[in-house]
Design an enzyme around this catalytic site. Structure first.
Site, PDB file in Angstrom:
ATOM      1  N   ASP A   1       0.860  -1.188   0.000  1.00 35.98           N
ATOM      2  CA  ASP A   1       0.000   0.000   0.000  1.00 35.98           C
ATOM      3  C   ASP A   1       0.891   1.230   0.000  1.00 35.98           C
ATOM      4  OD1 ASP A   1      -2.307   1.775   0.375  1.00 35.98           O
ATOM      5  OD2 ASP A   1      -3.355  -0.059   0.926  1.00 35.98           O
TER       6      ASP A   1
ATOM      7  N   HIS B   1      -2.960   3.070  -4.644  1.00 31.93           N
ATOM      8  CA  HIS B   1      -2.326   2.581  -3.402  1.00 31.93           C
ATOM      9  C   HIS B   1      -0.902   2.080  -3.673  1.00 31.93           C
ATOM     10  CE1 HIS B   1      -5.638   3.139  -0.614  1.00 31.93           C
ATOM     11  NE2 HIS B   1      -6.474   2.670  -1.533  1.00 31.93           N
TER      12      HIS B   1
ATOM     13  N   GLU C   1      -9.975   2.619  -4.977  1.00 30.43           N
ATOM     14  CA  GLU C   1      -9.609   3.987  -4.630  1.00 30.43           C
ATOM     15  C   GLU C   1      -8.477   4.582  -5.478  1.00 30.43           C
ATOM     16  OE1 GLU C   1     -10.962   4.080   0.020  1.00 30.43           O
ATOM     17  OE2 GLU C   1      -8.953   3.356  -0.381  1.00 30.43           O
TER      18      GLU C   1
ATOM     19  N   THR D   1      -5.342  -1.450   9.071  1.00 31.96           N
ATOM     20  CA  THR D   1      -4.612  -1.195  10.319  1.00 31.96           C
ATOM     21  C   THR D   1      -4.020   0.208  10.424  1.00 31.96           C
ATOM     22  OG1 THR D   1      -2.605  -2.177   9.380  1.00 31.96           O
ATOM     23  CG2 THR D   1      -4.066  -3.645  10.610  1.00 31.96           C
TER      24      THR D   1
END
Ligand code: ACM
Ligand code: ZN
Length: 569
Positions: free
Chosen positions: A201, A271, A335, A488
């Site tokens: 990411d 990402h 995204e 997370t």
């Protein structure tokens, strides 16, 4: 394989009182018939039928043997008494080719326990059910005084869905191999069978890629992290880590022994800031880029007009495919464009290489253009993955634009992506944020909980999710299964990770395993006391909101007595 059936010497049975644990197995098995009486498992005999190797084949037999021996080891440790080899009248494991690969049959009588399955997963699930029927101390690592008996019962069990997933984001915060294995251990207890490992990411690239060493030399490290939700702040602490390919293989093997397939995700073309920091020529502007130090949706993504990007993706995915034997490779797709910032000018809007690519593809200017360009990237990557004999999963944004046949859609922006995909004939996996995002708060009293990304997802709401709701009749077969996601950004310690995961993952397991009409929140909720004892024995943290205790700093209940006393206060 008689030598394996003939295990070691007999030890006398210990004295057991016939008091079975309440039947509180999670996920609840499909078909359970309890009867009077019980069987004492202390020092019970153990027999593996000769037909097992013949029916399972050598590899699956050896793996099943190991799974059974893990169960026996746990039993011996907890009871302090060794099991006996090669005798009737104890545990008898045998192959039944009429059962499905994830199905199992258990028959506990006063004289012993018969276990039948036809494949590794069936044997694993039978052992997990037996463990949950025993005192929770079987999950610990020391001898415990308890009523070591199984209630007399017949169980025939199989899951509702073939895909029963849990996701783990190791990019925003990094989890060691040991921590990842503990995550797998918990998944094993609740019979999940897919670990979706989000390996890359914007904030960190976590997989060693031998042909692109800078991905981990540069991309695995960030020079600081924003503090809480203040994206302008920074703690200035260098943070990161990555897994070598040997370590990744170790996790794949560890999971496989527990019936779990690891599905790696390389999130693309968005990402990707960590990769761009390592190889800036892969971005539209050429950078420079820095491994991202805040959360959210980064505008910089891979350039879709640059052939070098496709060479990069193919080389990376070739190594991913080499390390991970899973049928599916997750290629992300979420995204690329921030839905909250409509006026933003994206690099794809102004990049001459992207513009040339769109012209060549005949993509007309307009709001659809970027989605069609993303579809082009998806299709090229899909073709490569398919050429290696694997299939892609992508987040539901891949449905925008045009999606090539054979892709599987992971529905996260609610349920509509999955429903649309299934009704169009694509396979889908349901992971709607509305029910299954475990980075959300569990309580309305946010100030008592550790900082979370937002939302509100209590245990009961997770449990209530029905994956076929809203789906047209006939499309059900396209719903491969259900998964919960654990991002997370706001989770930095294993204690917090486990707090977010549990017991919500237990509720997830009943969505995945139980037929809709077999779910029962009252029964499930009552079973949680036993599951909390199991987690205590494993040393795993969990949220006690379901018992009115909110927050990470709740009084720890490290054994059942302490828990019972605490709850009765
Ligand atoms: C996602 O939550 N961005 C898939
Ligand atoms: Zn570009």
């Amino acid at each position: 394989m008689k030598r394996l059936a003939l295990l070691t010497a007999i030890i006398a049975l210990g004295a057991c009182s016939p008091k079975p644990e309440a039947f509180s197995v999670i996920p609840m098995p499909a078909d359970v018939t309890l009867s009077d009486g019980s069987f004492c498992v202390k020092g019970a005999a153990l027999l593996l039928d000769d037909n097992m190797e013949e029916v399972l084949g050598e590899e699956a037999f050896m793996a099943s043997f190991s799974a059974i021996m893990r169960f026996v080891d746990a039993l011996e440790t907890a009871t302090g008494v060794q099991c006996v080899g090669g005798k009737e009248g104890g545990f008898r494991f045998s192959a039944n080719p009429n059962l499905g690969p994830e199905q199992y049959y258990i028959n506990v009588t006063k004289d012993g326990v018969e276990v039948e399955a036809s494949a590794l997963n069936g044997f694993i699930y039978a052992c997990e059910t037996l463990k949950q029927m025993l005192p929770a101390a079987i999950y610990g690592d020391k001898k415990a005084k308890a009523d070591w008996v199984l209630p007399c019962v017949k169980i025939l069990d199989q899951p509702r869905f073939g895909y029963r997933g849990m996701h783990l984001d190791c990019s925003r915060h990094f989890w060691s191999i040991e921590e990842t294995k503990r995550y797998i251990d918990v998944m094993t207890v609740y019979k999940l069978n897919r670990l979706h490992w989000h390996l890359t990411d914007d904030q960190g690239w976590r997989m060693e890629i031998k042909s692109y060493p800078r991905l981990t030399e540069v991309g695995a490290w960030r020079d600081g992290t924003c503090i809480g939700r203040d994206f302008e702040s920074n703690d200035g602490i260098r943070y990161g880590g990555f897994y070598t390919q040997d370590q990744l293989r170790e996790v794949v093997a560890y999971a496989a022994e527990r019936g779990i397939t690891v599905i790696p995700e390389i999130d693309l073309p968005g990402h990707m800031v960590a990769a761009l920091a390592a190889y800036p020529e892969l971005g539209c502007t050429g950078g420079p880029y820095k491994v991202w130090q805040r959360w959210g949706i980064a505008p910089d993504i891979l350039c879709a007009g640059n052939e070098e990007v496709f060479t990069f993706l193919e080389n990376v995915l070739a190594e991913v495919i080499d390390v991970f034997p899973s049928e599916y490779i997750h290629i992300g797709g979420d995204e690329c464009f921030d839905p909250w910032s409509k006026d933003i000018v994206y690099p794809w809007d102004v990049c001459p290489k992207c513009a040339a690519r769109m012209r060549k593809l005949g993509i007309k200017k307009g709001p659809e253009a970027k989605h069609l360009l993303q579809s082009y990237v998806t299709a090229r990557v899909q073709e490569f993955v398919n050429s290696k004999g694997r299939r892609i999963i992508g987040w539901d944004e891949i449905l925008e634009g045009e999606l090539a046949e054979g892709a599987t859609v992971m529905s996260w922006r609610g349920v509509s992506g999955g429903i649309k995909a299934a009704e169009k004939g694509f396979d889908a996996i349901m992971t709607p944020y509305t029910f299954l995002y475990m980075d959300y708060y569990q309580s309305r009293e946010r100030d008592k909980e550790p900082l979370a990304i937002g939302g509100y997802l209590p245990l009961e709401d997770v449990y209530a999710y029905e994956p076929f709701d809203g789906l047209a009749a006939g499309a059900e077969d396209h719903i491969l299964g259900v998964q919960a996601n654990l991002w997370t950004e706001y989770i930095a310690t294993p204690e917090h990770l486990e707090y977010m995961l549990l017991p919500r993952m237990c509720a997830l397991s009943e969505i995945q395993w139980c037929e809709a009409d077999a779910k029962d929140y009252a029964r499930f909720n009552a079973s949680l006391d036993h599951t909390f004892e199991i987690l205590d024995a494993m040393g795993i943290n969990y949220c006690l909101d379901a018992r009115g205790l909110i927050g990470l700093d709740r009084v720890p209940a490290r054994d059942s007595l302490e828990l019972a006393e605490y709850l009765n206060q």
